[in-house]
Design a protein around this motif. Sequence first.
Motif, mmCIF file in Angstrom:
data_model
loop_
_atom_site.group_PDB
_atom_site.id
_atom_site.type_symbol
_atom_site.label_atom_id
_atom_site.label_comp_id
_atom_site.label_asym_id
_atom_site.label_seq_id
_atom_site.Cartn_x
_atom_site.Cartn_y
_atom_site.Cartn_z
ATOM 1 N N SER B 217 -48.813 -24.208 22.062
ATOM 2 C CA SER B 217 -49.781 -23.709 23.134
ATOM 3 C C SER B 217 -50.072 -25.256 23.725
ATOM 4 O O SER B 217 -51.061 -25.263 24.763
ATOM 5 N N LEU B 218 -49.524 -25.602 24.448
ATOM 6 C CA LEU B 218 -49.476 -26.207 25.587
ATOM 7 C C LEU B 218 -49.128 -25.907 26.811
ATOM 8 O O LEU B 218 -48.771 -26.125 27.458
ATOM 9 N N GLU B 220 -49.202 -22.297 26.355
ATOM 10 C CA GLU B 220 -50.715 -21.088 27.146
ATOM 11 C C GLU B 220 -51.768 -22.110 27.593
ATOM 12 O O GLU B 220 -52.070 -21.895 28.109
ATOM 13 N N ALA B 221 -52.182 -23.602 27.520
ATOM 14 C CA ALA B 221 -52.807 -24.373 28.174
ATOM 15 C C ALA B 221 -52.992 -24.456 29.620
ATOM 16 O O ALA B 221 -53.465 -24.180 30.308
ATOM 17 N N ALA B 222 -50.984 -24.445 30.073
ATOM 18 C CA ALA B 222 -50.594 -24.798 31.580
ATOM 19 C C ALA B 222 -50.896 -23.394 32.006
ATOM 20 O O ALA B 222 -52.085 -23.100 33.058
ATOM 21 N N LYS B 223 -50.824 -22.024 31.605
ATOM 22 C CA LYS B 223 -51.116 -21.149 31.603
ATOM 23 C C LYS B 223 -53.006 -20.543 32.557
ATOM 24 O O LYS B 223 -53.319 -20.187 32.828
ATOM 25 N N ASP B 224 -53.482 -21.168 31.072
ATOM 26 C CA ASP B 224 -54.608 -21.103 31.239
ATOM 27 C C ASP B 224 -55.268 -21.683 32.277
ATOM 28 O O ASP B 224 -56.425 -21.398 32.887
ATOM 29 N N LEU B 225 -55.063 -22.746 32.352
ATOM 30 C CA LEU B 225 -55.189 -23.490 33.654
ATOM 31 C C LEU B 225 -54.576 -23.014 35.271
ATOM 32 O O LEU B 225 -54.862 -23.763 35.830
ATOM 33 N N GLY B 226 -54.045 -21.712 35.153
ATOM 34 C CA GLY B 226 -53.492 -20.432 36.547
ATOM 35 C C GLY B 226 -52.339 -21.871 36.748
ATOM 36 O O GLY B 226 -51.519 -21.185 37.693
ATOM 37 N N CYS B 227 -51.441 -21.978 35.917
ATOM 38 C CA CYS B 227 -49.775 -22.068 36.057
ATOM 39 C C CYS B 227 -49.141 -21.068 35.695
ATOM 40 O O CYS B 227 -49.100 -20.674 34.297
ATOM 41 N N PRO B 228 -48.717 -20.269 36.940
ATOM 42 C CA PRO B 228 -47.648 -19.001 36.278
ATOM 43 C C PRO B 228 -46.380 -19.565 35.731
ATOM 44 O O PRO B 228 -45.846 -20.768 35.584
ATOM 45 N N PRO B 229 -45.820 -18.887 34.450
ATOM 46 C CA PRO B 229 -44.866 -19.403 33.721
ATOM 47 C C PRO B 229 -43.505 -20.285 34.139
ATOM 48 O O PRO B 229 -43.471 -21.249 33.622
ATOM 49 N N LYS B 235 -43.197 -28.089 34.455
ATOM 50 C CA LYS B 235 -44.697 -28.543 34.630
ATOM 51 C C LYS B 235 -44.704 -29.501 33.344
ATOM 52 O O LYS B 235 -44.729 -30.873 33.030
ATOM 53 N N ILE B 236 -44.344 -28.738 32.159
ATOM 54 C CA ILE B 236 -44.325 -28.849 30.879
ATOM 55 C C ILE B 236 -42.996 -29.295 29.602
ATOM 56 O O ILE B 236 -42.667 -30.358 29.625
#
Lengths: 380, 321
Positions: B217-218, B220-229, B235-236
């Motif tokens: 889910s980390l 998913e959270a990154a993507k949700d905050l606008g971060c491409p895969p 970054k994560i």
Amino acid sequence: MKSLGSIRRSFAPWNDPDAKPYIVFENVTKRFGDFTAVNNLSLKIYEREFFALLGASGCGKSTLLRMLAGFDEPTAGRILLDGQDLRGIPPYRRPVNMMFQSYALFPHMTVEANIAFGLKQEGMAKADIEKRVAEMLKLVKLERFAKRKPHQLSGGQRQRVALARSVAKRPKVLLLDEPLGALDKKLREETQFELMDQQQELGLTFVVVTHDQEEAMTMADRIAIMDKGEVMQVATPAEVYEAPSSRFVAGFVGNVNMIEGTVSGRENGVARISDGNGLTIKAENIGDAAAGSAVAFAIRPEKIKVSSRKPDDPGVNVVEGEIYDIAYLGDMTVYHVKLADGQVVKASALNASRITDDPLTWNDRAFISFRPDAGVVLTR
Amino acid sequence: MSDTVLAAARPVASRPSVLSRTFQAMYGRLVIIIPYLWLLVFFLVPFAIVFKISLSQTQIAMPPYAPVFSLTDGFGGLLDQLRQLSIDNYLWLTEDALYFNAYVSSVVIAAVSTVLTLLVGYPVAYGMARAPESWRPTLLMLVILPFWTSFLIRVYAWIGILKPEGLLNQFLQGIGLINEPLIILNTNAAIFIGIVYSYLPFMVLPLYSALEKMDYSLIEAAKDLGCPPISAFWKITFPLSFPGIVAGCLLVFIPAVGEFVIPDLLGGSQTLMIGKTLWNEFFANRDWPVSSAVAVILLLLLVVPIVIFQQSQARAIEQDR
């Protein structure tokens, strides 16, 4: 329908035929292999609404949220946000943000960096990011914890960091997946009101998924009750409680007595319902229940009065029974009354005074009484 | 009266608890002692012997070095023997460029191999960690499976694959990609292939365990905050798998520096690695003292990365408090 008590605020765009819905689910179906998580579901959510998806686990409520966030795509149907079809738009390009059930805080980043993460993705100027982060920290009252890592925070603080991070980008819609699930009861109650205040302050549309009916009732403007991938009823908390549309909804939200029977006659909006074992009651709120049809009369325990003497008001239903069980809860007492036909009816009495003048105890003969309009007649 | 009874009874009542506490303390110490005892018997004592030999002089005798410590001449004799020890062999290592070159070349080969193993191992571990949960035990099994065959046989098998008329060249020529056979065997490339192949599980396992416990889910959270895969990965996922990367790299690098079998079988005659040099000194020249000195320096060379690793781990644990 008569008025159903006061609503939290005079905000009801769903009653306005001209209001444009902000989020629209149009015949959305989602299948995972053979399993249908969401089945041909349609739903409208309005701007600035606090909308709750309520249901047991596995009812499809989280799937609905994940489709809105972009983590899952509908198998059929479409989802519109502010008139735009969301199909094919990846999560990182959707103007919605999600607060995860596990909070999903980045463990290797400080509170500050967690909140700034989404803003950096946007390419916001450094000074603006700092300003916004400070604003968010103030909103969730965590200014002193900016340099901490998530594992150095308590559960409630983490919840607030997660909220700050998800609203930092000023999304059009905030999705909350069981936002208070990891908190203990006391903290949960406090946080419910905090969340409501913050939603008002930020003027955002909130869609919250929860299995906790009390949480949904407290916070939401409207609740969608879900079961097996379908929406059973969408209504305000008061409507869901006082005017459930089906046996499922009546049973899911709060305590209820369900008196099953057939409509033996109806006149002037009053129906006579017989259970076939000698029990006949008068009921209003009969809806479209036709004579001869099988129905349930659903009535909440607090709307039934228990007394040792037979009430002499001819307008109310009076049924004789026997006290079968008593649950003393402090603020109220719940009586389980066994009727002649064997069914047990729950009636709760508020303990408004310390000493009651009508003490009832086990195996006492007692009368339950309720007004014909105290319950609703359910055909489904 | 009752007071005296109580006073008398108290020490009696507390005696078993004192006993059990003593026993518990002893038991606790015993548990700690066992690993130290192991280290003493199987590491420190042999190391002391090797270190002593490295300070001795070579001799055509049995054993092939002098002095040999013994108490036959009394304490005076022992002191005499001690005086014969010298650091000549270490000075010798600095005089002949061969040893320095061998050390440097070993470290370079080990470092390049470690990076290559990481590049191959990371996607494997990532794929395993993201595979459906029901597949993971099987995938883990497949990674470990080669260990059940002899290491030597697996390295030999690579000769058959890499030699000029081997399977690889036959295949590449068969599909018309090359006309002349590739010369891989007996070059450093063959050593890299051998090390990457042999040590891959040591890289994959710590990486897998770091990646597997990461909460998806980390991402998913990154993507949700606008971060491409891809950006979300750097970054994560990457920073969170860093302890696994460090562990995997050390597990590959440390044995690779001293590796003997792979450079001997797959590398050319001009390949210089310290493991090979050591083997030559020991078996070909029968110079135990110099080979012991080589071994001591090699050990020091390896101890440094281990200490760095342990400190970085201790720091990570400290941070988690």
